[in-house]
Design a protein around this motif. Structure first.
Motif, PDB file in Angstrom:
ATOM      1  N   UNK A  86     -36.963  36.308 -54.705  1.00 15.45           N
ATOM      2  CA  UNK A  86     -37.772  37.485 -54.340  1.00 15.45           C
ATOM      3  C   UNK A  86     -36.911  38.724 -54.161  1.00 15.45           C
ATOM      4  N   UNK A  87     -35.828  38.608 -53.386  1.00 17.81           N
ATOM      5  CA  UNK A  87     -35.029  39.804 -53.089  1.00 17.81           C
ATOM      6  C   UNK A  87     -34.237  40.253 -54.312  1.00 17.81           C
ATOM      7  N   UNK A  88     -33.960  39.339 -55.243  1.00 14.15           N
ATOM      8  CA  UNK A  88     -33.234  39.731 -56.454  1.00 14.15           C
ATOM      9  C   UNK A  88     -34.165  40.329 -57.502  1.00 14.15           C
ATOM     10  N   UNK A  89     -35.471  40.212 -57.260  1.00 15.06           N
ATOM     11  CA  UNK A  89     -36.478  40.726 -58.185  1.00 15.06           C
ATOM     12  C   UNK A  89     -36.287  40.185 -59.602  1.00 15.06           C
ATOM     13  N   UNK A  90     -35.940  38.903 -59.668  1.00 10.22           N
ATOM     14  CA  UNK A  90     -35.809  38.251 -60.962  1.00 10.22           C
ATOM     15  C   UNK A  90     -34.515  38.522 -61.696  1.00 10.22           C
ATOM     16  N   UNK A  91     -33.530  39.187 -61.046  1.00 11.11           N
ATOM     17  CA  UNK A  91     -32.261  39.505 -61.704  1.00 11.11           C
ATOM     18  C   UNK A  91     -31.302  38.329 -61.586  1.00 11.11           C
ATOM     19  N   UNK A  92     -31.008  37.688 -62.692  1.00 14.04           N
ATOM     20  CA  UNK A  92     -30.075  36.567 -62.690  1.00 14.04           C
ATOM     21  C   UNK A  92     -28.687  37.027 -62.267  1.00 14.04           C
ATOM     22  N   UNK A  93     -28.269  38.201 -62.699  1.00 14.24           N
ATOM     23  CA  UNK A  93     -26.932  38.708 -62.363  1.00 14.24           C
ATOM     24  C   UNK A  93     -26.771  38.881 -60.859  1.00 14.24           C
ATOM     25  N   UNK A  94     -27.811  39.389 -60.185  1.00 19.04           N
ATOM     26  CA  UNK A  94     -27.735  39.566 -58.734  1.00 19.04           C
ATOM     27  C   UNK A  94     -27.650  38.215 -58.024  1.00 19.04           C
ATOM     28  N   UNK A  95     -28.441  37.261 -58.484  1.00 18.32           N
ATOM     29  CA  UNK A  95     -28.402  35.917 -57.890  1.00 18.32           C
ATOM     30  C   UNK A  95     -27.025  35.297 -58.094  1.00 18.32           C
ATOM     31  N   UNK A  96     -26.518  35.374 -59.314  1.00 18.85           N
ATOM     32  CA  UNK A  96     -25.207  34.813 -59.617  1.00 18.85           C
ATOM     33  C   UNK A  96     -24.127  35.474 -58.768  1.00 18.85           C
ATOM     34  N   UNK A  97     -24.199  36.802 -58.634  1.00 22.35           N
ATOM     35  CA  UNK A  97     -23.203  37.515 -57.831  1.00 22.35           C
ATOM     36  C   UNK A  97     -23.204  37.019 -56.390  1.00 22.35           C
ATOM     37  N   UNK A  98     -24.382  36.785 -55.835  1.00 24.69           N
ATOM     38  CA  UNK A  98     -24.469  36.301 -54.466  1.00 24.69           C
ATOM     39  C   UNK A  98     -23.810  34.947 -54.301  1.00 24.69           C
ATOM     40  N   UNK A  99     -24.051  34.035 -55.230  1.00 30.45           N
ATOM     41  CA  UNK A  99     -23.472  32.695 -55.122  1.00 30.45           C
ATOM     42  C   UNK A  99     -21.977  32.695 -55.431  1.00 30.45           C
ATOM     43  N   UNK A 100     -21.541  33.553 -56.341  1.00 24.64           N
ATOM     44  CA  UNK A 100     -20.111  33.663 -56.640  1.00 24.64           C
ATOM     45  C   UNK A 100     -19.361  34.162 -55.402  1.00 24.64           C
ATOM     46  N   UNK A 101     -19.907  35.186 -54.750  1.00 25.32           N
ATOM     47  CA  UNK A 101     -19.250  35.731 -53.552  1.00 25.32           C
ATOM     48  C   UNK A 101     -19.255  34.700 -52.424  1.00 25.32           C
ATOM     49  N   UNK A 102     -20.364  33.974 -52.275  1.00 24.91           N
ATOM     50  CA  UNK A 102     -20.428  32.930 -51.253  1.00 24.91           C
ATOM     51  C   UNK A 102     -19.372  31.855 -51.516  1.00 24.91           C
ATOM     52  N   UNK A 103     -19.225  31.447 -52.770  1.00 28.40           N
ATOM     53  CA  UNK A 103     -18.212  30.444 -53.125  1.00 28.40           C
ATOM     54  C   UNK A 103     -16.817  30.944 -52.797  1.00 28.40           C
ATOM     55  N   UNK A 104     -16.551  32.204 -53.116  1.00 26.80           N
ATOM     56  CA  UNK A 104     -15.247  32.796 -52.845  1.00 26.80           C
ATOM     57  C   UNK A 104     -14.957  32.818 -51.341  1.00 26.80           C
ATOM     58  N   UNK A 105     -15.950  33.171 -50.544  1.00 25.67           N
ATOM     59  CA  UNK A 105     -15.768  33.221 -49.088  1.00 25.67           C
ATOM     60  C   UNK A 105     -15.455  31.825 -48.544  1.00 25.67           C
TER      61      UNK A 105
END
Length: 431
Positions: A86-105
């Motif tokens: 919902x918050x990404x409004x269907x943007x795969x790139x935004x979703x991927x960015x969130x999980x990539x940053x979470x993995x890095x943290x």
């Protein structure tokens, strides 16, 4: 024919099988066949081969799969996945960015790529289902982030690693140069930024589009959601996951190894029937676990036959003959990077740090740059399942074969090499 030559031939044939034969025989089966061929031919002794089944990384992998499946059995993953969509409004790139940053943290607090990846990928699988996107478009990005960014920022893991390197310098009586608390961060931070950008914006363009059904049929997908748990078990699933995560972060402070923390969590999940016996067995992803066992056996055989020592000795002579920082740095990087595709990264790192210190001591050179290049090279190997336990897991949940790993990984490998060598040989020149 020497055992070393025979071992290398078996390994090369296995890699070709991974790349071109996976549609006929699973890579798990091929890895175990190769391990057994090495045992029969005397390249690998029986005790070492069987030790892979009780290896701490093997136990850690299987246990984390159960803990992650316990969380996946609750409603949390579905709720989080729906919220992210919902918050990404269907943007795969935004979703991927969130999980990539979470993995890095997570990789900064937990010095294990396989653990960081195993925590994140079930949630990422849930989002992929929600968005109707193949997990193969996301998993390599998460895997390369977990592998390549681990131990970068100056938290407890990086400080512990700094102390270990300083111990090597003192052990070899070369304290003319010393490791500082921020040296690892200063050396690895540009590489971390490059990996994050590649993982979000570049790698998905090279990733295959493998249907979810095919991945799940091969055992790589996470378990399908059954009927909701009762409120008590729902809370146990959440709480166990959180406590295991905290236990992994603070394992050294509480006096437990990471595999012990993960196994305790897995036992809680099964004992409280968050997962029943069959669900627990299915969630262990035995195909991936056995792939790692076979890969570990092959790596041990390559080490035992002396391949790493031979290559290291030959190339140290070449390095001594160079008088250019960047050419020397390129060799310092490429040797462990290439070897780590064939052997476990921690093994290569443990072999080459002392070797590089001795080489630099013989030249009167600064060893900090070569040590940092060795660390980055060993910790960014992602072309074969022998490099690190995170690779076979990533291959399973992403549905990748060896050929696809190379297609997705060659450009990041080139860019990481250029950035690492160029940056580190500028701030920590050898000559």
């Amino acid at each position: 024919m020497s055992q070393m030559t025979l071992c290398i031939i078996i390994f090369v044939v296995t890699l070709f099988g991974f790349a071109f034969g996976s549609s006929y025989i699973s890579i798990t089966t091929m890895s175990l066949i190769s391990m057994m061929v090495m045992v029969v031919t005397g390249c690998l002794d029986t005790t070492t081969a069987l030790s892979g089944f009780s290896n701490t990384s093997t136990i850690l992998m299987a246990s984390m799969f159960i803990v992650a499946a316990g969380l996946n059995r609750t409603q949390m993953v579905n709720k989080v996945s729906a919220y992210i969509c919902r918050i990404s409004k269907g943007s795969f790139t935004k979703v991927l960015a969130g999980y990539v940053i979470l993995t890095c943290i997570l990789a900064q607090f937990i010095p294990s790529a396989i653990v960081a990846f195993s925590i994140v990928f079930p949630m990422a699988m849930g989002v992929c289902r929600e968005m109707k996107v193949s997990p193969s478009k996301m998993m390599f990005s998460l895997g390369i982030t977990a592998i390549g960014t681990v131990i970068t920022l100056p938290f407890s893991s990086a400080i512990s690693e700094m102390a270990q390197i300083q111990g090597f310098l003192e052990a070899y009586d070369y304290t003319q140069y010393n490791m500082g608390i921020l040296d690892i961060t200063w050396a690895k931070f540009p590489v971390m930024l490059v990996i994050l950008l590649l993982a979000i914006f570049v790698i998905p363009r090279f990733a295959p589009d493998i249907p979810m059904e095919k991945i799940e049929a091969s055992g790589g997908g996470s378990t399908q959601q059954a009927k909701p748990l009762d409120p008590v078990r729902e809370v146990i699933g959440y709480l166990t996951f959180v406590l295991v995560l905290l236990g992994l972060i603070f394992s050294s402070q509480i006096g437990l190894a990471t595999w012990q923390v993960a196994m305790i969590g897995a036992l809680v999940i099964v004992a409280t029937r968050v997962l029943n016996k069959q669900e627990a067995i299915n969630s262990m992803n035995l195909s991936m676990v056995l792939l790692y066992v076979g890969a570990l056996g092959m790596g041990n055989a390559l080490s035992a036959t002396g391949a790493a020592d031979l290559i290291g000795d030959k190339l140290s002579v070449v390095i001594l003959g160079l008088n250019n920082n960047y050419l020397a740095g390129l060799l310092f990087f490429l040797v462990p990077f290439i070897l780590t595709q064939f052997m476990l990264n921690l093994g290569i790192y443990s072999i080459f740090v002392p070797l590089y210190i001795m080489i630099c001591k013989s030249m009167g050179a600064n060893p900090i740059g070569p040590i940092m290049l060795c660390m980055i090279a060993a910790m960014t190997a992602f072309f074969s399942p022998l490099a690190t336990p995170a690779v076979p897991v990533m291959m399973g949940v992403g549905g990748y074969n060896q050929k696809q790993l190379f297609k997705m990984g060659w450009l990041p490998a080139v860019i990481i090499t250029v950035v690492a060598v160029g940056w580190i040989m500028t701030i920590y020149p050898v000559f």
